[in-house]
Structure formats: C-alpha cells, structure tokens
Design a protein around this motif. Structure first.
Motif, short mmCIF file in Angstrom:
data_model
loop_
_atom_site.label_atom_id
_atom_site.label_comp_id
_atom_site.label_asym_id
_atom_site.label_seq_id
_atom_site.Cartn_x
_atom_site.Cartn_y
_atom_site.Cartn_z
N LEU A 122 0.81 -1.21 0.00
CA LEU A 122 0.00 0.00 0.00
C LEU A 122 0.84 1.26 0.00
O LEU A 122 0.31 2.37 -0.16
CB LEU A 122 -0.94 0.00 1.21
CG LEU A 122 -1.95 -1.16 1.29
CD1 LEU A 122 -2.82 -1.02 2.52
CD2 LEU A 122 -2.79 -1.22 0.02
N ASN A 123 2.15 1.13 0.20
CA ASN A 123 3.02 2.30 0.16
C ASN A 123 3.08 2.88 -1.25
O ASN A 123 2.99 2.15 -2.24
CB ASN A 123 4.45 1.94 0.60
CG ASN A 123 4.54 1.64 2.08
OD1 ASN A 123 3.82 2.22 2.88
ND2 ASN A 123 5.41 0.72 2.44
N ARG A 124 3.24 4.19 -1.32
CA ARG A 124 3.47 4.84 -2.62
C ARG A 124 4.87 4.49 -3.09
O ARG A 124 5.85 4.69 -2.37
CB ARG A 124 3.30 6.34 -2.50
CG ARG A 124 1.89 6.77 -2.13
CD ARG A 124 1.83 8.23 -1.74
NE ARG A 124 2.27 9.11 -2.81
CZ ARG A 124 3.18 10.07 -2.66
NH1 ARG A 124 3.79 10.25 -1.48
NH2 ARG A 124 3.51 10.85 -3.66
N ASN A 125 4.99 3.96 -4.30
CA ASN A 125 6.27 3.52 -4.83
C ASN A 125 6.53 4.10 -6.21
O ASN A 125 5.59 4.43 -6.95
CB ASN A 125 6.31 1.98 -4.95
CG ASN A 125 6.52 1.30 -3.61
OD1 ASN A 125 7.51 1.53 -2.95
ND2 ASN A 125 5.56 0.47 -3.21
N ILE A 126 7.79 4.20 -6.54
CA ILE A 126 8.17 4.53 -7.91
C ILE A 126 7.81 3.35 -8.80
O ILE A 126 8.11 2.20 -8.46
CB ILE A 126 9.67 4.83 -8.02
CG1 ILE A 126 10.05 6.02 -7.14
CG2 ILE A 126 10.08 5.08 -9.46
CD1 ILE A 126 11.54 6.27 -7.07
N VAL A 127 7.17 3.61 -9.91
CA VAL A 127 6.82 2.56 -10.86
C VAL A 127 7.60 2.80 -12.14
O VAL A 127 7.50 3.86 -12.75
CB VAL A 127 5.30 2.55 -11.15
CG1 VAL A 127 4.98 1.47 -12.18
CG2 VAL A 127 4.51 2.32 -9.87
N LYS A 128 8.40 1.80 -12.52
CA LYS A 128 9.19 1.91 -13.75
C LYS A 128 8.79 0.78 -14.68
O LYS A 128 8.73 -0.38 -14.27
CB LYS A 128 10.69 1.84 -13.45
CG LYS A 128 11.16 2.95 -12.51
CD LYS A 128 12.67 2.90 -12.31
CE LYS A 128 13.12 4.00 -11.34
NZ LYS A 128 14.57 4.04 -11.16
N PRO A 129 8.53 1.10 -15.95
CA PRO A 129 8.07 0.06 -16.88
C PRO A 129 9.16 -0.98 -17.13
O PRO A 129 10.33 -0.64 -17.31
CB PRO A 129 7.73 0.83 -18.15
CG PRO A 129 8.51 2.10 -18.07
CD PRO A 129 8.60 2.42 -16.61
#
Length: 500
Positions: A122-129
């Motif tokens: 549920l933590n906000r995370n960096i999302v990288k494709p």
C-alpha cells in the motif's frame, strides 16, 4: 519424422551458444516425456544434420547428458533415456485441493487482509516500466548501458572463483560469516577512497545497500521513534522507515544538501544521501556536512548515510564520506559494490560500530544467512585485480560527458525548464514550466517514445508538487540525449496546445 522434431521447430539462435541451446532443448524433451525410454535418441550425425549444427556439438551434448544422468549409452544401440533417474525429476501431480481461504476466490483478499500485520504494497512507490528498453529515449534512473569490458572481466572472475583454489571459500554454508577476502578488499581498497577506515568487525556484506538499510532500520526504529528524512527524498528508504512504525519528519533540501535547522531537534535518527541527494543529485557541501555531524553530536542523533553514488562527482575533488568527519561514532555508512557496475548483481556493505554490526549480522542470519558466497568471492577477485577501479574510471568518464551534454542541451532545447545545479550524478532534477503537470507530460512524452519519471512521488506529502521530473541519463547513449530532449520539448508543446 524424429520424435524430437517439435522441440526444434524454432531455429537455434546463432547469437547464443549452440551447444547450450541443444542441451536445453534435449533436457526439455526428456523431462516432457518426448522420447520413449525404450527408443534411442537419434544418432549424433542425424540430429546434427536435422538441426543444422556440427556433429561434434551433438556429441558433446550427449556426453554431458550422460554425465548428468539423463542418458545411458548402450553399445551398438545408441543413447537411451535413464528412466529411473528421469522419473525422480518429474513433477508429481498433486491431489491437494485448497480450502476457501487459499483458493484465490473473492474471499481470499479479505481473509488475508485480516491476517496480515503489515501491508507494504500500500506504500506509494516509484513505478518503472519493465519494457523501458523499448523506448527510443529512456531517461530512466538506476539503469546502465552495457559495459562489455566489465562483463568479460566479471565472467573471468566468476570462472576463477569456481576453481579449486577459491571454491572452498564458498561451497560450504558460511552461516553468518562474510567472505574474508571481500571484507579485506572493502577495507583496503574501497573505504580509503571515501576517507574511511574500519576493522573487519565493523563491516557487513549485504544484498545491496538497501538491504543494509532495511536491517539497520528494523534494529533502530519503531513506534515512537522519529526519523528525519530528506524531502524530496529516496522513496524506498522512506517506505522502509515507515514499515517499522517510525514517525517520519520531513527535512528540507536546498542546493547544499539537507538543511540543518531546528527540525532536527525532535529526531532520533536522520537518513541522508550526501554524495548525490536522491532525487535532486545535489552534493552536500563540506560546511553542511560539518554542521550536520556537529548537530548529531549535540542532539544525540544517529546518522544513516546512504552513499550510493560516491564515485560520480565530476567537478572538483572527490569528497570524503559524511562518516569520515564523525569522530563520535554516530554515523552508519551504507555503500554499494554493484550499483555503478551491474545494478542487478545486488552486493553492498555496511560500516558501523561493532555492536550494531553484530546485531545486523545476527538479523541477517535469520533472513538469508549470507549473500551468495560465489558472488562475494568473484567480487573480491574483481576488486583485487583492479577491474572495479577501471570500470568506475570508464563509467565516470562516460557519465561526465553525458552530464555535460544534458545540462548544456537542456538550456538550449528546454528553455522554460529549470534544472537543479549539481556537480555530478547520473540524473537531472528538472522543474517544469508553469501549468505543465508531470504525469500529463509523462504520458505525452511516452507517445513520442520518451520515458521520463514524474517527481511528485519523491515528496513525503501526498499533496506533493506536480511540476518536477527526474531525467536519468546513464542508460542513454551520448547521441540520444539531444534528440530525446527535443522530443520532450515537443511533448510540452503538445500539452500547451491541448493536443495529444
């Protein structure tokens, strides 16, 4: 028609080792039951002609399969499946039928949610494709271009590590120990370049510097502990501290690094990235380092220094680590051995007072005992033979040229954007023009095959500013930078016109 035909429908990839591919496909055929145990495999000459390789390649594969127990040679008849051995390798079908709790139906999520004590997802995370390589201009942070020289050197070192001379260092269970040669190399070759000294009892090898941070955080933080974090700052570190139950205190960052002011007063621990602040890439000045160390002494704070890009300073002399100025033993130093080399290798280390290292070692034993002994020995040889220093010199030279070009071209091609002034690093922190939202720009840029990273995720507040982006340039070729920035400006123009 051969029984093996369906396993060789796809032609062999001539860019890979043919012997390895033939071996892989024959093992697949054997374990699939593609060859009946009472029939021999095709003669080596026939199979070689069928799949387009030399007979010697097939002979070597058959010999290897005999050594591994998959095949049994029968004189004048050929090679047969070793049925008894193969039967041991086959997957056993299960008659187990999971209960409702584990079945994967709609109730599963609720059932597990009630049992889980923590919810890191549920933590906000960096999302990288995952397909970042498909973009023509991947301005992505944390990835690197392929260094063929270092790959060849690493292959040599892993081969050396596998020889009888070195094998005894890693074939057994190290339990909670580290490779002594690697610790020696860290102490004698890595730490002096950062102005540090340490005894073996003060060093711990980890699976990357983030793993070291996770262990230190779980030993030192928890409910009721206030941890100061840079804002904006490193997202994964913020989430690690948050998972412990600690209260996070946002600490401002300016062009000199973390701001040392009264907000430190209520903290027990302060996490910093002095060499190149994440995500802005600013380097903490000497005066600010001295002020932070003195504040830690006066206020009885612990400092956790994440020195993930120490080597990438392109203007002026290399600075000593923050810990090198601390004579009160309050600084925990976290470093990486693989980030600048091969990020996927995941090897790092921690340097801290012996009592903390002792507890981190005990915690590590409970988690995974120790990092791969083979990787540790290969890295020790890699450092010992000077390959790590040589790789860092090549990388620094290449990144320095890219850093110069991207800062120059931003001024020419993105005149309304404001980059943060830095002395090095592998990314640029960019303030967008008024009215341009970082996520809108990310989508518009992606349509032009430009990959950028929205910056709001790096701020502690959920109501974060949406006018920053980060442009990583380590994974780009030098010649890609200017065209990529030109396409990014066109994406900004698209948004201003209200177009796609």
């Amino acid at each position: 028609m051969s029984l093996l035909d369906r396993y060789f429908i796809e032609p062999l990839d001539r860019r890979r080792g043919l012997q390895q591919q033939v071996h892989e496909r024959l093992v697949e055929a054997i374990l699939d039951g593609g060859v009946p145990p009472h029939e021999p495999l095709p003669p080596t000459r026939d199979l070689a002609e069928q799949i387009g390789v030399s007979r010697n390649t097939v002979v070597l594969v058959y010999e290897r399969l005999v050594e591994d127990g998959y095949l049994t040679p029968v004189k004048r008849r050929g090679h047969f499946i070793n049925e008894q051995y193969v039967r041991q390798q086959l997957t056993v079908p299960s008659a187990f039928r999971p209960s409702a709790l584990f079945r994967g139906d709609e109730a599963e999520g609720k059932a597990w949610a009630e049992r889980l004590r923590l919810h890191p997802s549920l933590n906000r995370n960096i999302v990288k494709p995952a397909n970042w390589r498909d973009f023509r201009y991947p301005f992505i942070y944390g990835q690197v271009t392929t260094d063929k020289i270092s790959i060849a050197r690493w292959r040599d070192c892993t081969r050396l590590a596998g020889t009888p001379y070195h094998a005894n260092a890693w074939v057994g269970d190290l339990i909670d120990a580290d490779d002594a040669l690697l610790v020696e190399q860290v102490i004698s070759r890595v730490l002096p370049q950062r102005g540090l000294k340490a005894r073996p009892e003060e060093v711990l090898i980890t699976i990357g510097s983030q793993n070291a941070l996770y262990m230190a955080a779980n030993l030192l933080a928890g409910p009721g502990v206030r941890v100061g974090v840079e804002d904006p700052g490193y997202v994964d570190a913020r989430n690690i501290w948050r998972v412990t139950g600690a209260e996070l205190v946002p600490l401002s960052v300016d062009g000199n690094g973390i701001v040392v002011d009264e907000r430190l007063g209520g903290c027990s621990i302060v996490y910093v990235t002095p060499s190149h602040q994440s995500p802005t890439s600013v380097t903490m000045t000497l005066s600010r380092r001295l002020a932070l160390v003195e504040a830690a002494r006066q206020r009885d704070l612990l400092l956790v220094e994440d020195d993930y890009e120490h080597e990438l300073n392109f203007i002026g002399a290399q600075r000593g680590a923050l810990k090198s100025f601390d004579n009160s033993g309050r600084t925990i130093y976290l470093g990486s051995l693989s980030k600048a080399l091969f990020p996927g290798l995941r090897l790092g280390f921690a340097v801290a007072p012996e009592p903390l290292i002792r507890e981190m070692r005990a915690l590590r034993r409970l988690m995974y005992r120790h990092p791969s002994g083979l990787d540790q020995r290969a890295m020790a040889i890699f450092i010992l033979e000077g390959h790590l220093d040589a790789h860092i010199r090549r990388s620094r030279d290449q990144l320095a040229r890219k850093w110069t070009v991207i800062n120059r071209e931003i001024g020419q091609l993105l005149p309304d954007c404001r980059p943060t002034v830095t002395t090095g690093g592998s990314s640029v922190w960019l303030r967008l023009p008024a009215g341009i939202d970082c996520w809108d720009l990310q989508r518009a840029a992606a349509r032009r095959s430009v990959l950028i990273e929205p910056g709001d995720i790096h701020f502690l507040s959920e109501d974060a500013p949406r006018n920053f982006i980060r442009l990583g340039f380590a994974a780009l070729g030098l010649e890609q930078i200017a065209p990529g920035l030109a396409e990014l400006q066109l994406a900004i123009d698209d948004l201003r016109r209200g177009g796609p």
